[in-house]
Design a protein around this motif. Structure first.
Motif, PDB file in Angstrom:
ATOM      1  N   MET A   1     -15.226 -11.296  11.251  1.00  8.56           N
ATOM      2  CA  MET A   1     -14.170 -11.598  12.530  1.00  8.56           C
ATOM      3  C   MET A   1     -14.143 -10.527  13.222  1.00  8.56           C
ATOM      4  O   MET A   1     -14.439  -9.299  12.997  1.00  8.56           O
ATOM      5  CB  MET A   1     -12.583 -11.592  11.567  1.00  8.56           C
ATOM      6  N   THR A   2     -14.007 -10.868  14.667  1.00  6.22           N
ATOM      7  CA  THR A   2     -13.970 -10.000  15.680  1.00  6.22           C
ATOM      8  C   THR A   2     -12.624  -9.697  16.216  1.00  6.22           C
ATOM      9  O   THR A   2     -11.826 -10.798  16.073  1.00  6.22           O
ATOM     10  CB  THR A   2     -14.859 -10.183  16.940  1.00  6.22           C
ATOM     11  N   ILE A   3     -12.258  -8.516  16.699  1.00  5.81           N
ATOM     12  CA  ILE A   3     -10.842  -8.216  17.122  1.00  5.81           C
ATOM     13  C   ILE A   3     -10.718  -8.138  18.365  1.00  5.81           C
ATOM     14  O   ILE A   3     -11.667  -7.496  19.224  1.00  5.81           O
ATOM     15  CB  ILE A   3     -10.236  -7.051  16.341  1.00  5.81           C
ATOM     16  N   ASN A   4      -9.848  -8.871  19.140  1.00  2.00           N
ATOM     17  CA  ASN A   4      -9.791  -8.792  20.691  1.00  2.00           C
ATOM     18  C   ASN A   4      -9.437  -7.362  21.060  1.00  2.00           C
ATOM     19  O   ASN A   4      -8.112  -6.739  20.772  1.00  2.00           O
ATOM     20  CB  ASN A   4      -8.793  -9.600  21.026  1.00  2.00           C
ATOM     21  N   PRO A   5     -10.087  -6.562  21.881  1.00  2.00           N
ATOM     22  CA  PRO A   5      -9.870  -5.238  22.232  1.00  2.00           C
ATOM     23  C   PRO A   5      -8.574  -5.004  23.160  1.00  2.00           C
ATOM     24  O   PRO A   5      -7.825  -4.250  23.484  1.00  2.00           O
ATOM     25  CB  PRO A   5     -11.105  -4.553  22.937  1.00  2.00           C
ATOM     26  N   LYS A   6      -8.419  -6.429  23.590  1.00  2.00           N
ATOM     27  CA  LYS A   6      -7.209  -6.396  24.711  1.00  2.00           C
ATOM     28  C   LYS A   6      -5.849  -6.491  23.975  1.00  2.00           C
ATOM     29  O   LYS A   6      -4.792  -6.267  24.358  1.00  2.00           O
ATOM     30  CB  LYS A   6      -7.395  -7.787  25.598  1.00  2.00           C
ATOM     31  N   LEU A   7      -5.766  -6.774  22.603  1.00  2.00           N
ATOM     32  CA  LEU A   7      -4.661  -6.931  21.889  1.00  2.00           C
ATOM     33  C   LEU A   7      -3.936  -5.599  21.763  1.00  2.00           C
ATOM     34  O   LEU A   7      -4.651  -4.399  21.377  1.00  2.00           O
ATOM     35  CB  LEU A   7      -4.756  -7.445  20.591  1.00  2.00           C
ATOM     36  N   LYS A   8      -2.791  -5.323  21.968  1.00  2.00           N
ATOM     37  CA  LYS A   8      -2.107  -4.158  21.896  1.00  2.00           C
ATOM     38  C   LYS A   8      -1.413  -4.088  20.589  1.00  2.00           C
ATOM     39  O   LYS A   8      -1.057  -4.812  19.814  1.00  2.00           O
ATOM     40  CB  LYS A   8      -0.597  -4.201  23.036  1.00  2.00           C
ATOM     41  N   THR A   9      -1.450  -2.822  19.931  1.00  2.00           N
ATOM     42  CA  THR A   9      -0.975  -2.290  18.600  1.00  2.00           C
ATOM     43  C   THR A   9       0.396  -2.109  18.762  1.00  2.00           C
ATOM     44  O   THR A   9       1.001  -1.836  19.878  1.00  2.00           O
ATOM     45  CB  THR A   9      -1.581  -1.110  18.282  1.00  2.00           C
ATOM     46  N   ILE A  10       1.124  -2.653  17.688  1.00  5.13           N
ATOM     47  CA  ILE A  10       2.512  -2.405  17.702  1.00  5.13           C
ATOM     48  C   ILE A  10       2.987  -0.887  17.596  1.00  5.13           C
ATOM     49  O   ILE A  10       2.324   0.030  16.857  1.00  5.13           O
ATOM     50  CB  ILE A  10       3.271  -3.118  16.347  1.00  5.13           C
ATOM     51  N   ASP A  11       3.884  -0.547  18.678  1.00  2.02           N
ATOM     52  CA  ASP A  11       4.306   0.908  18.341  1.00  2.02           C
ATOM     53  C   ASP A  11       5.079   1.090  17.223  1.00  2.02           C
ATOM     54  O   ASP A  11       6.224   0.567  17.105  1.00  2.02           O
ATOM     55  CB  ASP A  11       5.218   1.190  19.716  1.00  2.02           C
ATOM     56  N   CYS A  12       4.720   2.181  16.399  1.00  4.01           N
ATOM     57  CA  CYS A  12       5.359   2.412  15.031  1.00  4.01           C
ATOM     58  C   CYS A  12       5.495   3.897  14.834  1.00  4.01           C
ATOM     59  O   CYS A  12       4.586   4.617  15.556  1.00  4.01           O
ATOM     60  CB  CYS A  12       4.874   1.540  13.856  1.00  4.01           C
ATOM     61  N   LYS A  13       6.449   4.338  13.924  1.00  9.58           N
ATOM     62  CA  LYS A  13       6.505   5.414  13.604  1.00  9.58           C
ATOM     63  C   LYS A  13       7.166   5.675  12.258  1.00  9.58           C
ATOM     64  O   LYS A  13       7.917   4.945  11.728  1.00  9.58           O
ATOM     65  CB  LYS A  13       7.429   6.431  14.407  1.00  9.58           C
ATOM     66  N   PRO A  14       6.771   6.673  11.210  1.00 10.23           N
ATOM     67  CA  PRO A  14       7.086   6.704  10.090  1.00 10.23           C
ATOM     68  C   PRO A  14       8.801   6.987  10.069  1.00 10.23           C
ATOM     69  O   PRO A  14       9.033   7.669  10.858  1.00 10.23           O
ATOM     70  CB  PRO A  14       6.647   7.742   9.531  1.00 10.23           C
ATOM     71  N   SER A  15       9.600   6.198   9.110  1.00 10.41           N
ATOM     72  CA  SER A  15      10.733   6.289   9.012  1.00 10.41           C
ATOM     73  C   SER A  15      11.414   7.017   7.785  1.00 10.41           C
ATOM     74  O   SER A  15      11.768   8.047   7.612  1.00 10.41           O
ATOM     75  CB  SER A  15      11.622   5.039   9.267  1.00 10.41           C
ATOM     76  N   ILE A  16      11.042   6.879   6.464  1.00 10.01           N
ATOM     77  CA  ILE A  16      11.110   7.220   5.335  1.00 10.01           C
ATOM     78  C   ILE A  16       9.723   6.994   4.509  1.00 10.01           C
ATOM     79  O   ILE A  16       9.220   5.758   4.540  1.00 10.01           O
ATOM     80  CB  ILE A  16      12.303   6.666   4.611  1.00 10.01           C
ATOM     81  N   LYS A  17       9.305   8.039   3.582  1.00 11.73           N
ATOM     82  CA  LYS A  17       8.470   7.889   2.836  1.00 11.73           C
ATOM     83  C   LYS A  17       8.674   8.526   1.490  1.00 11.73           C
ATOM     84  O   LYS A  17       9.106   9.748   1.203  1.00 11.73           O
ATOM     85  CB  LYS A  17       6.904   8.511   3.238  1.00 11.73           C
ATOM     86  N   ILE A  18       8.831   7.705   0.378  1.00 12.17           N
ATOM     87  CA  ILE A  18       9.084   8.220  -0.933  1.00 12.17           C
ATOM     88  C   ILE A  18       8.033   7.985  -2.001  1.00 12.17           C
ATOM     89  O   ILE A  18       7.242   6.789  -1.638  1.00 12.17           O
ATOM     90  CB  ILE A  18      10.379   7.643  -1.366  1.00 12.17           C
ATOM     91  N   ALA A  19       7.954   8.924  -2.938  1.00 13.53           N
ATOM     92  CA  ALA A  19       6.994   8.490  -4.153  1.00 13.53           C
ATOM     93  C   ALA A  19       7.932   8.136  -5.142  1.00 13.53           C
ATOM     94  O   ALA A  19       8.864   8.831  -5.720  1.00 13.53           O
ATOM     95  CB  ALA A  19       6.275   9.683  -4.536  1.00 13.53           C
ATOM     96  N   ALA A  20       7.796   7.068  -5.906  1.00 13.37           N
ATOM     97  CA  ALA A  20       8.512   6.577  -7.027  1.00 13.37           C
ATOM     98  C   ALA A  20       7.798   6.701  -8.288  1.00 13.37           C
ATOM     99  O   ALA A  20       6.769   6.156  -8.451  1.00 13.37           O
ATOM    100  CB  ALA A  20       8.958   5.320  -6.771  1.00 13.37           C
ATOM    101  N   ILE A  21       8.276   7.368  -9.374  1.00 11.23           N
ATOM    102  CA  ILE A  21       7.515   7.424 -10.659  1.00 11.23           C
ATOM    103  C   ILE A  21       8.449   6.985 -11.566  1.00 11.23           C
ATOM    104  O   ILE A  21       9.874   6.848 -11.410  1.00 11.23           O
ATOM    105  CB  ILE A  21       7.134   8.743 -11.047  1.00 11.23           C
ATOM    106  N   SER A  22       7.852   6.555 -12.922  1.00 11.54           N
ATOM    107  CA  SER A  22       8.743   5.984 -13.943  1.00 11.54           C
ATOM    108  C   SER A  22       8.036   6.087 -15.291  1.00 11.54           C
ATOM    109  O   SER A  22       6.799   6.183 -15.311  1.00 11.54           O
ATOM    110  CB  SER A  22       9.280   4.607 -13.607  1.00 11.54           C
ATOM    111  N   ASP A  23       8.835   6.096 -16.259  1.00  6.25           N
ATOM    112  CA  ASP A  23       8.227   5.940 -17.660  1.00  6.25           C
ATOM    113  C   ASP A  23       7.101   6.993 -18.040  1.00  6.25           C
ATOM    114  O   ASP A  23       6.065   6.441 -18.364  1.00  6.25           O
ATOM    115  CB  ASP A  23       7.750   4.348 -17.860  1.00  6.25           C
ATOM    116  N   ILE A  24       7.722   8.312 -17.773  1.00 14.57           N
ATOM    117  CA  ILE A  24       6.539   9.402 -18.183  1.00 14.57           C
ATOM    118  C   ILE A  24       6.180   8.926 -19.625  1.00 14.57           C
ATOM    119  O   ILE A  24       5.099   9.551 -20.046  1.00 14.57           O
ATOM    120  CB  ILE A  24       7.189  10.557 -17.507  1.00 14.57           C
ATOM    121  N   HIS A  25       7.321   9.083 -20.499  1.00 16.17           N
ATOM    122  CA  HIS A  25       7.217   8.881 -22.013  1.00 16.17           C
ATOM    123  C   HIS A  25       6.494  10.258 -22.414  1.00 16.17           C
ATOM    124  O   HIS A  25       5.736  10.056 -23.347  1.00 16.17           O
ATOM    125  CB  HIS A  25       6.305   7.761 -22.205  1.00 16.17           C
ATOM    126  N   SER A  26       6.728  11.472 -22.009  1.00 12.25           N
ATOM    127  CA  SER A  26       6.501  12.746 -22.756  1.00 12.25           C
ATOM    128  C   SER A  26       5.045  13.097 -22.199  1.00 12.25           C
ATOM    129  O   SER A  26       4.471  14.001 -22.926  1.00 12.25           O
ATOM    130  CB  SER A  26       6.831  12.938 -24.171  1.00 12.25           C
TER     131      SER A  26
END
Length: 275
Positions: A1-26
């Motif tokens: 698949m080729t990507i059209n170089p004229k296509l504009k990327t969406i302007d975006c920026k990180p808002s929140i980033k979390i790490a979720a852990i669970s069930d460590i069980h010692s």
């Protein structure tokens, strides 16, 4: 698949980033590896969804690692309780005496650790978009995403999951309990993320009916959830991560503490066959 170089990327920026852990069980070995991995990923918040110290591996060392790690962070880990955290602090003398693993846990843990478990909340609203629970918003022993009547897990119907949310309308709902990493998008547009288990990759249970939960992997599991602001609104990126660690060391301690079933699960990601 080729990507059209004229296509504009969406302007975006990180808002929140979390790490979720669970069930460590010692499993201090798995936890140490996961926390090291998190430190390399520039997250803003770590959340812990419970079932932390129950297990035949290293409950005291797991508690100490969490407390020491938390002391070094600019933001404390947000931690809620799981059903087996309750099992520890609600245990009677008879239950402790009759349960080899529970007896080991009580012999290992300082009273401060049990008091800490008792102080943890059932659930937590991180912000307007993100809600945390262990099992489901109404029951820490309920499987939110999985149906197990056949003996093996399958994803519930969309309407069944929504019913189990009991009116919880957060955009992202993060849970644990089943030990199966999974991301499900509902017809409501909500995203449910099960982090999988940091420290115990397979188990068998008799409730609500006899069933096995197996990841078929020795890796420690956790999730990174990132909300990104775009020109069309907030979108969510989810990474289900599998981290290698010294599972043989964890299995050796489980075996030494009388739990060959745990040792087999840690070494294989599977439930130990019955003879």
């Amino acid at each position: 698949m080729t990507i059209n170089p004229k296509l504009k990327t969406i302007d975006c920026k990180p808002s929140i980033k979390i790490a979720a852990i669970s069930d460590i069980h010692s499993n201090v070995f798995a936890l140490e590896a996961v926390l090291a991995d998190i430190d390399d990923r520039d997250v803003q918040q770590v959340v812990n969804l419970g079932d932390i110290l129950y297990g035949p591996i290293a409950p005291k060392q797991t508690y100490e690692l969490l407390m020491n790690y938390q002391a070094c962070q600019s933001k404390p880990i947000i931690t809620i309780r799981g059903n087996q955290d309750r099992q520890i602090y609600e245990a009677t003398k008879d239950e402790i005496a009759s349960n080899q693993t529970m007896s080991f846990i009580y012999d290992s843990l300082p009273l401060a650790a049990i008091d800490w478990l008792r102080s943890l909340p059932f659930d937590y609203r991180l912000n307007q978009q993100i809600y945390l629970c262990h099992g489901s918003p109404i029951d820490d022993m309920m499987y939110l995403l999985e149906e197990v009547s056949s003996g093996t897990p399958s994803v519930r119907e969309d309407s069944d999951i929504i019913e189990r949310l009991a009116g919880q309308r957060a955009e992202v709902i993060v849970c644990g309990h089943t030990h199966i990493p999974r991301t499900v998008t509902l017809s409501t547009g909500q995203i449910i993320v099960n982090t999988g288990s940091v420290g115990y990759p397979a188990y068998e249970d008799e409730l609500p009916t006899s069933h096995k939960m197996q990841t078929y992997s020795t890796h420690a599991s956790y999730a990174i959830i990132e909300g990104i602001e775009t020109s069309t609104g907030l979108c969510w990126q989810v990474e289900q991560l599998k981290v290698p660690y010294d599972y043989q060391a964890a299995a050796c301690l489980a075996s030494n503490n009388g739990r060959e079933d745990w040792a087999f699960a840690l070494r294989t990601g599977r439930v130990m066959p019955t003879s």
